[in-house]
Scaffold this motif. Structure first.
Motif, short mmCIF file in Angstrom:
data_model
loop_
_atom_site.label_atom_id
_atom_site.label_comp_id
_atom_site.label_asym_id
_atom_site.label_seq_id
_atom_site.Cartn_x
_atom_site.Cartn_y
_atom_site.Cartn_z
N VAL A 128 -10.93 -30.40 -34.28
CA VAL A 128 -12.05 -29.46 -34.34
C VAL A 128 -12.87 -29.71 -35.60
O VAL A 128 -12.32 -29.87 -36.69
CB VAL A 128 -11.55 -28.00 -34.33
N VAL A 129 -14.19 -29.73 -35.45
CA VAL A 129 -15.10 -29.82 -36.59
C VAL A 129 -15.90 -28.52 -36.63
O VAL A 129 -16.50 -28.10 -35.62
CB VAL A 129 -16.06 -31.02 -36.47
N VAL A 130 -15.90 -27.86 -37.78
CA VAL A 130 -16.66 -26.61 -37.97
C VAL A 130 -17.82 -26.90 -38.91
O VAL A 130 -17.62 -27.43 -40.01
CB VAL A 130 -15.77 -25.49 -38.55
N LEU A 131 -19.03 -26.56 -38.49
CA LEU A 131 -20.22 -26.76 -39.31
C LEU A 131 -20.61 -25.44 -39.96
O LEU A 131 -21.02 -24.50 -39.28
CB LEU A 131 -21.36 -27.28 -38.45
N GLY A 132 -20.41 -25.36 -41.26
CA GLY A 132 -20.71 -24.13 -41.99
C GLY A 132 -19.44 -23.40 -42.36
O GLY A 132 -18.62 -23.11 -41.50
N ALA A 133 -19.29 -23.10 -43.66
CA ALA A 133 -18.09 -22.42 -44.12
C ALA A 133 -18.41 -21.02 -44.62
O ALA A 133 -17.88 -20.56 -45.64
CB ALA A 133 -17.40 -23.23 -45.22
N VAL A 185 -18.77 -16.81 -43.29
CA VAL A 185 -17.78 -15.90 -42.71
C VAL A 185 -17.37 -16.35 -41.31
O VAL A 185 -16.18 -16.44 -40.99
CB VAL A 185 -18.33 -14.46 -42.66
N ALA A 186 -18.36 -16.67 -40.45
CA ALA A 186 -18.04 -17.11 -39.09
C ALA A 186 -17.28 -18.43 -39.10
O ALA A 186 -16.32 -18.62 -38.36
CB ALA A 186 -19.32 -17.24 -38.27
N GLY A 187 -17.72 -19.35 -39.95
CA GLY A 187 -17.07 -20.64 -40.01
C GLY A 187 -15.63 -20.56 -40.47
O GLY A 187 -14.74 -21.20 -39.89
N LEU A 188 -15.37 -19.76 -41.49
CA LEU A 188 -14.00 -19.63 -42.00
C LEU A 188 -13.10 -18.93 -40.98
O LEU A 188 -11.92 -19.27 -40.85
CB LEU A 188 -14.00 -18.88 -43.33
N GLN A 189 -13.64 -17.95 -40.25
CA GLN A 189 -12.84 -17.32 -39.21
C GLN A 189 -12.55 -18.31 -38.08
O GLN A 189 -11.46 -18.30 -37.50
CB GLN A 189 -13.56 -16.10 -38.67
N ALA A 190 -13.53 -19.16 -37.77
CA ALA A 190 -13.30 -20.21 -36.77
C ALA A 190 -12.21 -21.16 -37.22
O ALA A 190 -11.36 -21.57 -36.42
CB ALA A 190 -14.61 -20.97 -36.50
N VAL A 191 -12.22 -21.52 -38.49
CA VAL A 191 -11.18 -22.39 -39.04
C VAL A 191 -9.81 -21.73 -38.88
O VAL A 191 -8.85 -22.35 -38.39
CB VAL A 191 -11.45 -22.69 -40.52
N ALA A 192 -9.71 -20.48 -39.31
CA ALA A 192 -8.42 -19.77 -39.25
C ALA A 192 -7.92 -19.66 -37.82
O ALA A 192 -6.72 -19.85 -37.55
CB ALA A 192 -8.57 -18.38 -39.87
N ASP A 202 -19.90 -28.35 -45.03
CA ASP A 202 -20.75 -27.33 -45.65
C ASP A 202 -21.54 -27.99 -46.76
O ASP A 202 -21.06 -28.94 -47.40
CB ASP A 202 -19.91 -26.18 -46.21
N VAL A 203 -22.76 -27.51 -46.98
CA VAL A 203 -23.62 -28.10 -48.01
C VAL A 203 -23.17 -27.73 -49.42
O VAL A 203 -23.63 -28.32 -50.39
CB VAL A 203 -25.08 -27.68 -47.81
N ARG A 204 -22.28 -26.75 -49.52
CA ARG A 204 -21.85 -26.27 -50.84
C ARG A 204 -20.49 -26.86 -51.19
O ARG A 204 -19.48 -26.51 -50.57
CB ARG A 204 -21.75 -24.75 -50.84
N PRO A 205 -20.41 -27.72 -52.19
CA PRO A 205 -19.11 -28.27 -52.60
C PRO A 205 -18.10 -27.19 -52.96
O PRO A 205 -16.90 -27.37 -52.81
CB PRO A 205 -19.46 -29.14 -53.81
N ALA A 206 -18.60 -26.03 -53.43
CA ALA A 206 -17.72 -24.94 -53.83
C ALA A 206 -16.94 -24.37 -52.65
O ALA A 206 -15.95 -23.66 -52.84
CB ALA A 206 -18.53 -23.83 -54.50
N ALA A 207 -17.37 -24.66 -51.42
CA ALA A 207 -16.66 -24.14 -50.24
C ALA A 207 -15.33 -24.85 -50.00
O ALA A 207 -14.51 -24.38 -49.22
CB ALA A 207 -17.54 -24.29 -49.00
N ARG A 208 -15.12 -25.97 -50.68
CA ARG A 208 -13.89 -26.74 -50.46
C ARG A 208 -12.63 -25.90 -50.65
O ARG A 208 -11.70 -25.96 -49.83
CB ARG A 208 -13.84 -27.93 -51.44
#
Length: 389
Positions: A179-184, A186-193, A206-212
């Motif tokens: 699975v690839v999630v585009l965007g980290a 709220v929705a993206g992180l819930q999709a990841v979980a 995600d465009v923000r390195p801080a999201a790592r």
């Protein structure tokens, strides 16, 4: 005593309701009187009897216009329909000085802003709520995005032609879905979980390195963004819009990831702007036939070139699902969370049984869309002038 009106939602596909028996009790305890239109909560599992037991007055739809004329505040999920959109005239009948709260779609709903100004009706647009600690209990976008991210993965799992988890059987081992999630956000992180709970291998862009850090804390792998000087970063708790050069570099990185993906969940959005185009038709052509793309950003134009609002498209065997209002497919929990967010915001302006709006309040200032017969958001003025040019 303040009269709070909760109408039945009339926009197509909307199943949520802006109040629940729980929040009705909260508002009554603060000195308000609550009117609920008959069957407003039926699709979300809340009966008229439950609202009446909580202390609300349920009124028939035939009396709707008269109730709007007497309301001090209106709680809505989506913006009430104007007469020009097929509405019953309720919004036009609101008295001057009344208040509307809801997801008003302020960047694209110029006719609504015009009517609110004309009627001298104040409005709080929940999309504009500032992301500050004081606003957490009122953050509708986050509560609804959580639901959308969760449901997007379930939708993809149901549409996919293979299992999500690794399975070891007598006939051999089945490898987990990728699975690839585009965007980290709220929705993206819930999709990841959710995808991780189902056993998938997940990568996140995600465009923000801080999201790592957040991504890796959920057991997913972070896809490094392009290392360019014009990296967009973040503003006000949201990712900023990326430039054309950055987006092209990002697409080149993603193209390689998509070749190996079974599912893509698209959640990347920028407030007030079209969603960034992250998946082109050529990139879809490189994906495995039978794979699935779920685009949550379709209402803002979509992250995927083939996305169509509330519809499926097929590109070379890849199924692209446009899912712009997934929260409405889980109406009971979505309504419960939304109604709590809304009640918390209304309680800020509901004092001693009357509505008092302080435009200088740092919580209200950004989301107070109209007040005293004027639109208070200068950033919306160019869009309005452009629309009427």
């Amino acid at each position: 005593m303040t009269t709070v009106l909760v109408p039945r939602e009339r926009r197509s596909g909307e199943t949520r309701v802006a109040a629940t028996p729980e929040t009705v009790k909260r508002l009554i305890a603060r000195g308000a009187r609550v009117w609920i239109e008959a069957e407003a909560g039926r699709a979300a599992g809340f009966s008229d009897a439950a609202f009446e037991e909580a202390g609300a007055e349920v009124f028939a739809s035939s009396d709707s216009l008269e109730r709007w004329r007497q309301a001090d505040a209106v709680l809505a999920v989506q913006a009430p329909l104007l007469c020009s959109e097929g509405g019953d005239g309720g919004l036009e009948a609101l008295p001057a000085g009344s208040l509307v709260l809801g997801l008003l779609d302020p960047y694209r709903n110029q006719a609504l802003i015009d009517q609110l100004e004309l009627g001298r009706v104040s409005s709080l647009a929940l999309e504009l709520l500032p992301r500050i600690s004081r606003a957490q209990a009122m953050d509708v976008l986050s509560s609804q995005a959580n639901i959308a991210g969760y449901k997007a993965v379930l939708l993809a799992a149901a549409a996919l032609d293979r299992f999500f988890p690794m399975l070891m059987t007598a006939a051999g081992t089945v490898q987990p879905a990728k699975v690839v999630v585009l965007g980290a956000g709220v929705a993206g992180l819930q999709a990841v979980a959710t995808a991780r709970r189902l056993g998938a291998v997940v990568r996140v862009s995600d465009v923000r390195p801080a999201a790592r850090e957040q991504v890796e804390s959920l057991g997913a792998r972070f896809i490094e963004p392009p290392q360019l000087e014009e990296a967009p970063g973040e503003a006000g708790g949201y990712a900023r819009e990326a430039g054309a050069v950055f987006q092209e570099a990002q697409r080149q990185i993603l193209a390689k990831q998509l070749e190996d993906a079974d599912v893509v969940i698209c959640t990347a959005q920028v407030p007030g702007r079209p969603a960034p185009l992250l998946i082109t038709e050529a990139m879809l052509a490189g994906m495995r036939p039978g794979s699935v793309v779920v685009d949550l950003a379709v209402a803002q134009g979509g992250n995927c070139a083939a996305s169509r609002a509330e519809a499926d498209a097929w590109v070379g065997g890849v199924r692209v699902i446009g899912a712009g209002n997934l929260a409405a497919t889980v109406p009971q929990h979505a309504s419960a969370l939304y109604a709590r967010n809304l009640a918390a915001l209304l309680e800020v302006v509901l004092k001693e049984g009357a509505i008092h709006i302080d435009p200088e309040d740092p919580l209200l200032d950004p989301c107070l869309l109209t007040h005293g017969g004027a639109c208070r958001r200068p950033d919306l003025r160019p869009a309005r002038q452009e629309a009427t040019a």
